[in-house]
Write an enzyme that holds these catalytic residues in place. Sequence first.
Site, PDB file in Angstrom:
ATOM      1  N   LYS A   1       0.897  -1.054  -0.099  1.00  0.00           N
ATOM      2  CA  LYS A   1       0.093   0.085  -0.035  1.00  0.00           C
ATOM      3  C   LYS A   1       1.027   1.252  -0.039  1.00  0.00           C
ATOM      4  CE  LYS A   1      -4.110  -1.885   2.069  1.00  0.00           C
ATOM      5  NZ  LYS A   1      -4.837  -2.368   3.332  1.00  0.00           N
TER       6      LYS A   1
ATOM      7  N   GLU B   1      -3.189   7.748   7.953  1.00  0.00           N
ATOM      8  CA  GLU B   1      -3.449   8.644   7.072  1.00  0.00           C
ATOM      9  C   GLU B   1      -4.692   9.405   7.598  1.00  0.00           C
ATOM     10  OE1 GLU B   1      -4.115   6.745   3.488  1.00  0.00           O
ATOM     11  OE2 GLU B   1      -6.273   6.220   4.029  1.00  0.00           O
TER      12      GLU B   1
ATOM     13  N   ARG C   1      -6.845  -7.838  -9.538  1.00  0.00           N
ATOM     14  CA  ARG C   1      -7.520  -8.906  -9.671  1.00  0.00           C
ATOM     15  C   ARG C   1      -9.001  -8.861  -9.973  1.00  0.00           C
ATOM     16  NH1 ARG C   1     -10.555  -8.570  -5.264  1.00  0.00           N
ATOM     17  NH2 ARG C   1      -9.497  -7.868  -3.583  1.00  0.00           N
TER      18      ARG C   1
END
Lengths: 500, 168
Positions: free
Chosen positions: A126, A209, A301
């Site tokens: 990430k 964050e 995916r």
Amino acid sequence: MTPPAAPAQPLFCKVLIANRGEIAVRIARTLRAMGIASAAIHHRAERDARHARVADEAHEIAGDTPVAAHLDADQIVAIARACGANAIHPGYGFLSENAAFARKVVAAGLVFIGPDAATIELMGDKISARDFAAAHGVPVAPSVRAGEDIDAFVAAAEATGFPLLIKAAVGGGGKGMSIVRDAGELRERARIATSEAQRYFGDGRIYAETYVERPRHIEVQVLGDGSGGAIHLFERECSIQRRFQKIIEEAPAAPLAEPTRAAICDAAVRLAAAARYGNAGTVEFILGADGRFFFLEMNTRLQVEHPVTEMICGIDLVRVQIEIAAGRGLPFAQGAARASGHAIECRICAEDADNNFLPATGPIRLLRVPAGPHLRFENALDEGQRVTADFDPMLAKLVAWGETRAAAIARMIAALRELTILGVRTNVDYLARVLATEAFRAGAIHTGFIAEHAAALAPPARDPVARDRALIAAALGQRGFREAIAAVEEPYASMGRWRN
Amino acid sequence: MPLHLTLDGETHAIEIVRRKPRLVLEVDGRRYEVVEDVDQGVGSLVVDGARVAVARAVVEEGPRETCFVRIEGRTHEIGLIDPREETAGRDSSRDEIHAPMPGAVVTVHRRAGEAVARGETVVTIESMKLQTALAAPRDGVLAEVLKSAGDTFDKDAVLARLVPADGD
């Protein structure tokens, strides 16, 4: 749009499906339509599972547990080679976002139906994905990374401002995630998140964050040709979540200002093009009430909720994946992408929705599936099957399309009422209650919806007449009681009536 | 002897009032005329002339028997207490009288040492405001009665034990 007819020469002779359950069944269906042979894999504990029966051939995989077997990359690649498959479709979950697996598939001379390993790696972390997104003009939330120095992390986090969301650098499913609202709890939460991330993903790196209040989860279906060409197939809204996991998804998003919608879809395409993304993928964003949106992550995916996009676009995403993997490129240019109507998906889970969504186990004794136009019931269920704790509690997906959002909601509620899965506790009735709320109908949704409306979503008191009917039905299903009705016999005859 | 069912933690009693010409049942004293047409767990129920679609499935997990009933888009999970279990005991040894649910003893009808016939009431218990007669599961002699009037007990507690009568 009518899907193209199966080519005279199939794109692949045989594809191994490295998955199980509803998604393996769904992939096998498309392979059959394309004239491609399918090979399933199954652990001995799931020998009789539907995904193993519907494929053209099924191969047993060994492992201490079924999950361990489905994660055994070397074994699966060896089976694919041995059975003569030319490609592997990983589905979602399991090895679908495992770069090492993708690499092994290619090294074995097979085609991996998905992006290349380097892209999976880039987006799987990430932190590197955020950096990549930011570098290509995709908005990311202000964030701070935790390094060796926890004091420096705490200081920097405080400077960013609260509330903050702590996340693991790798992994997902809510593990290692927590919302921190003040400095006092930051240190302890960071410690817990680090240890959870280490335990679940083997990588203790975390970051914090800016947490967007009442956020909406909006994601964009993208297709990339692997050489910088990319298009989007519109957005999906996945804001109805429990325990950080989606349970209701829809396409297009619930009410969303057109400029915001366009900006989000453009950002997703920009990211996919920059990454030279090759295959189908999903770029996830968090959208605040003020219209600001931030990149969340990219899933490299097929997504669980891909059917809602298929329903509004009239497209088979698995077919598109196979065509891209075979080098056919994108199905059409962006200008030709069309969407019509509204689609909703409900994830049917074996769980106690009225008790903190605790997973439930038990047998499936009775299964009756709703039918009708514009409905899909994606599943691999059989009567007699046992729902165990071996796999995810998601049993099936119910998908409904309507010309408008209201029509899709009405069709879904009717289908949920009709859907009958008895023997194990499910969230079917709960999902219907969510869809029936005024807030959901109005599109006033965000990821905290379930918690915010907990009181309204609790099961309503049973109507006394309905309760008595249910009790009568249950009594008549009991053998002893039926026998007592059929004949006056022991033990009833000797007991008589005790009550006045 | 009513059939006892549990729903939302409450016990309900269903009794057969009449079998013919139409089946009449009483649910906690409320009387209903019932026509059932259910095959393989799916069908309809006509209660006092009103027809509803019904689906049901029984799950036996260990000693528990649960009936999942789906009516009008709602699933009801109903616990079943087998009347034979209620009197015979869950280990089916037929030598013990077990409490089908937690409650208190109202009356002890027979004492230790007395001979009882199958079906004869040994104790009457009260549970969730419902009285239930617990009968001897078979002919025999009461070896012991473990509770007295007013005593409370948990679900599955042994209330009395039987031994075969002489010459049995």
